[in-house]
Motif scaffolding. Structure first.
Motif, PDB file in Angstrom:
ATOM      1  N   VAL A 133      30.918  50.391  38.124  1.00  0.00           N
ATOM      2  CA  VAL A 133      30.830  51.565  38.984  1.00  0.00           C
ATOM      3  C   VAL A 133      29.617  51.348  39.884  1.00  0.00           C
ATOM      4  O   VAL A 133      28.506  51.113  39.396  1.00  0.00           O
ATOM      5  N   SER A 134      29.842  51.422  41.208  1.00  0.00           N
ATOM      6  CA  SER A 134      28.804  51.054  42.164  1.00  0.00           C
ATOM      7  C   SER A 134      28.487  52.202  43.109  1.00  0.00           C
ATOM      8  O   SER A 134      29.370  52.983  43.480  1.00  0.00           O
ATOM      9  N   LYS A 135      27.240  52.272  43.523  1.00  0.00           N
ATOM     10  CA  LYS A 135      26.805  53.200  44.559  1.00  0.00           C
ATOM     11  C   LYS A 135      26.845  52.454  45.890  1.00  0.00           C
ATOM     12  O   LYS A 135      26.048  51.534  46.115  1.00  0.00           O
ATOM     13  N   PRO A 136      27.740  52.826  46.803  1.00  0.00           N
ATOM     14  CA  PRO A 136      27.820  52.111  48.083  1.00  0.00           C
ATOM     15  C   PRO A 136      26.533  52.253  48.894  1.00  0.00           C
ATOM     16  O   PRO A 136      25.914  53.329  48.930  1.00  0.00           O
ATOM     17  N   MET A 137      26.130  51.165  49.534  1.00  0.00           N
ATOM     18  CA  MET A 137      24.995  51.218  50.445  1.00  0.00           C
ATOM     19  C   MET A 137      25.412  51.913  51.741  1.00  0.00           C
ATOM     20  O   MET A 137      26.592  51.991  52.070  1.00  0.00           O
ATOM     21  N   SER A 138      24.438  52.385  52.493  1.00  0.00           N
ATOM     22  CA  SER A 138      24.712  53.104  53.726  1.00  0.00           C
ATOM     23  C   SER A 138      25.323  52.183  54.779  1.00  0.00           C
ATOM     24  O   SER A 138      24.768  51.126  55.098  1.00  0.00           O
TER      25      SER A 138
ATOM     26  N   GLY B 179      28.675  57.942  50.523  1.00  0.00           N
ATOM     27  CA  GLY B 179      29.970  57.681  49.919  1.00  0.00           C
ATOM     28  C   GLY B 179      30.069  58.071  48.456  1.00  0.00           C
ATOM     29  O   GLY B 179      29.071  58.191  47.743  1.00  0.00           O
ATOM     30  N   TYR B 180      31.320  58.278  48.030  1.00  0.00           N
ATOM     31  CA  TYR B 180      31.607  58.443  46.616  1.00  0.00           C
ATOM     32  C   TYR B 180      31.408  57.102  45.898  1.00  0.00           C
ATOM     33  O   TYR B 180      31.307  56.043  46.521  1.00  0.00           O
TER      34      TYR B 180
ATOM     35  N   GLN C  98      37.721  53.529  46.096  1.00  0.00           N
ATOM     36  CA  GLN C  98      36.636  54.426  46.493  1.00  0.00           C
ATOM     37  C   GLN C  98      37.223  55.589  47.275  1.00  0.00           C
ATOM     38  O   GLN C  98      37.913  55.407  48.288  1.00  0.00           O
ATOM     39  N   LYS C  99      36.932  56.806  46.826  1.00  0.00           N
ATOM     40  CA  LYS C  99      37.451  58.008  47.474  1.00  0.00           C
ATOM     41  C   LYS C  99      36.802  58.212  48.839  1.00  0.00           C
ATOM     42  O   LYS C  99      35.578  58.074  48.991  1.00  0.00           O
TER      43      LYS C  99
END
Length: 443
Positions: free
Chosen positions: A193-198, A220-221, A263-264
């Motif tokens: 599970v990843s946090k997308p970069m800007s 992002g989600y 990714q939603k």
């Protein structure tokens, strides 16, 4: 002076403990490893890789280099330069760091800084079966070469379309992730599970909304992704996330894999009224097959084969042109949809099939000078936005002077040129080529 003496002493201590795994033809160590305990199960390792490209590119129509038109581009560059430090600190704690740079060429900013590719920490909950980790990491889903081992790539590049969000909302494939990985018998798995970069800080796309889909500039989600493979023959290592391109006949491997990425509301585009913004999910599914098979133990020859199918939904008519270490900076009025240099439509909404085959000649082909490995690969993509299918193919020859540690590659790539027809459709109009000689050294 005191600092110098301390550094020298520490360096001597490290190399005094380096494992010197030698062959008859070499007195140099094959790996740099510092043992932390008697049996070596706890250790620190250091790796180094440098891939130097000497290249001729028949440039895309209208290509310019800082405002000067140039149809024939010759350049030298560092495709990849990496330094890796990792190790098993305790029976259960593992760390991995990698830093360096990519694509340093004559058109790059001077004194371009190194950056971290990976920085992760991992804990083995149940040894071999499940480990949990977090950090900036390449434990990615979708397919085998979403996380390629760049030192053992069969050709000049892994299939770049499998690096699905490269430098748009990640850092050169790596993502800020929490992940789980392990092997359950012959099943190897990874989930993240990843946090997308800007995307606003990305140079890989414009953030200007239009009729066709782009990665949304809004926060992002979470991105969820995974990859599973069943290993019929020899097991592959999952110490690091990076998967080998060729074992040079040293293992007998046959795997079937499947993966996903989701990714939603990752994508957006204008509605038909050019006012409302429509958002859509990012969804990618893949299946693939990999085999590395020795043919004759006495001769030392082997084959490597890979095939993959991907379904990609990046939203309405999404497409991305990619040019590896692009030697051009822009286009003039004669430019085409491909854009400058060596770029071509590589990633998009639609279906992609990729195939690759390599043949390792016997160890006696060049005697003490090493051996040869021939390869061929092709990507066929049916993208929604293109009228014609995208077909790229490349092939070449590896001179394996000392396996993948020291090798010289001669490769040629043929790519299609797309441009708008009178009716506004994007059609394949011609082809251009790129010839590369790569010299790789690695420890």
């Amino acid at each position: 002076m005191k600092k110098f003496i301390i550094c020298a002493a520490m360096s001597g201590l490290f190399f005094a403990n380096v494992d010197a795994q030698e062959t008859e033809s070499s007195k140099f160590p094959k790996e740099l490893k510092f043992k932390l305990n008697e049996d070596g199960s706890q250790y620190i390792k250091a790796n180094f890789l440098n891939q130097i490209w000497l290249r001729y590119t028949a440039a895309n129509p209208g290509s310019e280099v800082f405002g000067t038109a140039d149809e024939h581009l010759l350049d030298v560059g560092l495709r990849r330069t990496r330094i890796v430090l990792y190790g098993q600190l305790t029976d259960r704690v593992f760390f991995y760091t990698q830093f360096g740079q990519n694509n340093l060429s004559y058109r790059s900013p001077r004194k371009q800084g190194l950056f971290f590719h990976d920085a992760l920490a991992e804990y083995a909950v149940v040894k071999e079966k499940i480990s949990l980790g977090a950090g900036l990491t390449g434990w990615n889903g979708v397919s085998r070469y979403s996380s390629p081992s760049v030192g053992s790539i069969l050709g000049l590049d892994a299939p770049l379309y499998q690096q699905t969000t490269n430098d748009i909302n990640d850092q050169f494939v790596r993502k800020f992730s929490v992940y789980a990985k392990g092997q359950l018998g012959q099943l190897d798995y990874r989930l993240a599970v990843s946090k997308p970069m800007s995307t606003e800080l990305s140079t890989a796309q414009s953030n200007q909304l239009g009729d066709n889909s782009l990665f949304a500039a809004e926060p992002g989600y979470a991105q969820v992704h995974g990859y599973f493979k069943y290993m019929f023959w020899d097991k592959e290592s999952n110490t690091t996330p990076y998967q080998a391109g060729s074992y040079l006949g040293q293992k007998r491997v046959m795997n079937i894999g499947a993966g996903f990425l989701s990714q939603k509301d990752a994508m957006w585009h204008y509605a038909d009224n050019q006012t409302d913004t429509l958002r859509s999910n990012l969804t990618i599914l893949s299946v693939d097959f990999f085999m590395d098979q020795p043919i004759s133990a006495s001769k030392g020859n082997a084959i490597t084969a890979y095939a993959a199918y991907s379904y990609s939904d990046y939203g309405k008519n999404y497409i991305r042109n990619i040019g590896a270490m692009n030697p051009a900076t822009g286009v003039n009025e004669n430019g085409t949809f491909n854009g400058p240099g060596n770029a071509f439509p590589t990633i998009g909404t639609g279906n992609t099939v990729f195939a690759q085959l390599g043949y390792l000649f016997g160890r006696e082909v060049l005697g003490k000078s090493g051996t040869l490995q021939a390869y061929f690969s092709t990507q066929y993509s049916d993208f929604d936005r293109l009228e014609d299918a995208m077909l790229m193919y490349d092939g070449g020859l590896n001179w394996l002077i000392d396996g993948n540690r020291v090798k010289l590659t001669m490769g040629y790539q043929s790519r299609p040129i797309f441009d708008y027809s009178n009716s506004g459709a994007l059609e394949s109009t011609s082809r251009k080529g790129m010839a590369v000689m790569q010299f790789q050294v690695a420890i």
